[in-house]
Design a protein around this motif. Sequence first.
Motif, PDB file in Angstrom:
ATOM      1  N   SER A  38     -29.890  24.447  20.388  1.00 29.71           N
ATOM      2  CA  SER A  38     -30.595  23.875  19.244  1.00 29.71           C
ATOM      3  C   SER A  38     -29.643  23.792  18.067  1.00 29.71           C
ATOM      4  O   SER A  38     -28.759  24.635  17.904  1.00 29.71           O
ATOM      5  CB  SER A  38     -31.833  24.702  18.879  1.00 29.71           C
ATOM      6  N   ARG A  45     -39.697  25.737   6.573  1.00 31.36           N
ATOM      7  CA  ARG A  45     -39.594  25.069   7.870  1.00 31.36           C
ATOM      8  C   ARG A  45     -38.461  24.046   7.832  1.00 31.36           C
ATOM      9  O   ARG A  45     -38.322  23.294   6.870  1.00 31.36           O
ATOM     10  CB  ARG A  45     -40.905  24.394   8.231  1.00 31.36           C
ATOM     11  N   TYR A  57     -35.147  21.083  13.838  1.00 27.59           N
ATOM     12  CA  TYR A  57     -34.081  21.409  14.772  1.00 27.59           C
ATOM     13  C   TYR A  57     -34.105  20.427  15.925  1.00 27.59           C
ATOM     14  O   TYR A  57     -35.175  20.078  16.426  1.00 27.59           O
ATOM     15  CB  TYR A  57     -34.251  22.823  15.336  1.00 27.59           C
ATOM     16  N   GLU A  87     -38.046  20.061  16.813  1.00 20.60           N
ATOM     17  CA  GLU A  87     -39.020  21.118  16.521  1.00 20.60           C
ATOM     18  C   GLU A  87     -38.852  21.587  15.080  1.00 20.60           C
ATOM     19  O   GLU A  87     -37.737  21.659  14.585  1.00 20.60           O
ATOM     20  CB  GLU A  87     -38.808  22.311  17.453  1.00 20.60           C
ATOM     21  N   LYS A 123     -43.663  27.159  15.350  1.00 18.36           N
ATOM     22  CA  LYS A 123     -43.091  25.908  15.829  1.00 18.36           C
ATOM     23  C   LYS A 123     -44.167  24.839  15.820  1.00 18.36           C
ATOM     24  O   LYS A 123     -45.326  25.119  16.035  1.00 18.36           O
ATOM     25  CB  LYS A 123     -42.583  26.045  17.260  1.00 18.36           C
ATOM     26  N   MET A 141     -41.864  33.348  14.601  1.00 22.11           N
ATOM     27  CA  MET A 141     -41.377  32.088  14.138  1.00 22.11           C
ATOM     28  C   MET A 141     -42.363  31.012  14.576  1.00 22.11           C
ATOM     29  O   MET A 141     -42.696  30.909  15.736  1.00 22.11           O
ATOM     30  CB  MET A 141     -39.996  31.840  14.751  1.00 22.11           C
ATOM     31  N   ARG A 149     -29.683  22.815  13.834  1.00 27.73           N
ATOM     32  CA  ARG A 149     -30.439  22.509  12.621  1.00 27.73           C
ATOM     33  C   ARG A 149     -30.044  21.107  12.159  1.00 27.73           C
ATOM     34  O   ARG A 149     -28.864  20.795  12.005  1.00 27.73           O
ATOM     35  CB  ARG A 149     -30.108  23.540  11.545  1.00 27.73           C
ATOM     36  N   LYS A 161     -38.932  24.703  12.837  1.00 32.61           N
ATOM     37  CA  LYS A 161     -38.862  26.146  12.978  1.00 32.61           C
ATOM     38  C   LYS A 161     -38.909  26.792  11.605  1.00 32.61           C
ATOM     39  O   LYS A 161     -38.290  26.304  10.659  1.00 32.61           O
ATOM     40  CB  LYS A 161     -37.570  26.559  13.685  1.00 32.61           C
ATOM     41  N   THR A 162     -39.659  27.875  11.511  1.00 32.02           N
ATOM     42  CA  THR A 162     -39.757  28.623  10.273  1.00 32.02           C
ATOM     43  C   THR A 162     -38.597  29.594  10.204  1.00 32.02           C
ATOM     44  O   THR A 162     -38.393  30.392  11.114  1.00 32.02           O
ATOM     45  CB  THR A 162     -41.094  29.390  10.193  1.00 32.02           C
ATOM     46  N   GLU A 163     -37.837  29.532   9.108  1.00 33.24           N
ATOM     47  CA  GLU A 163     -36.650  30.367   8.980  1.00 33.24           C
ATOM     48  C   GLU A 163     -36.882  31.627   8.158  1.00 33.24           C
ATOM     49  O   GLU A 163     -36.215  32.623   8.360  1.00 33.24           O
ATOM     50  CB  GLU A 163     -35.512  29.558   8.370  1.00 33.24           C
TER      51      GLU A 163
END
Length: 66
Positions: free
Chosen positions: A60, A44, A47, A29, A3, A1, A62, A31-33
């Motif tokens: 965290s 991305r 979060y 941040e 960041k 993942m 979303r 984050k790649t899902e």
Amino acid sequence: MSKSQPTVTELTEYCETCDTRTPHEVSIELKTESKKETNRAFSREPYRVTKCHTCGDERSQRMNDA
């Protein structure tokens, strides 16, 4: 993942673990899902990440779900 570099700010917030308001480190941040290589660059999401300075609890959320 993947960041991005977090942007950090300290705030006083309620901590569920401590059951009181404590100082928290707060960052945003990306984050790649997606787990697929072809769509990773487009998945991305921001979060909001909080870490309690008292107990160390980290959470965290979303931002699109806030």
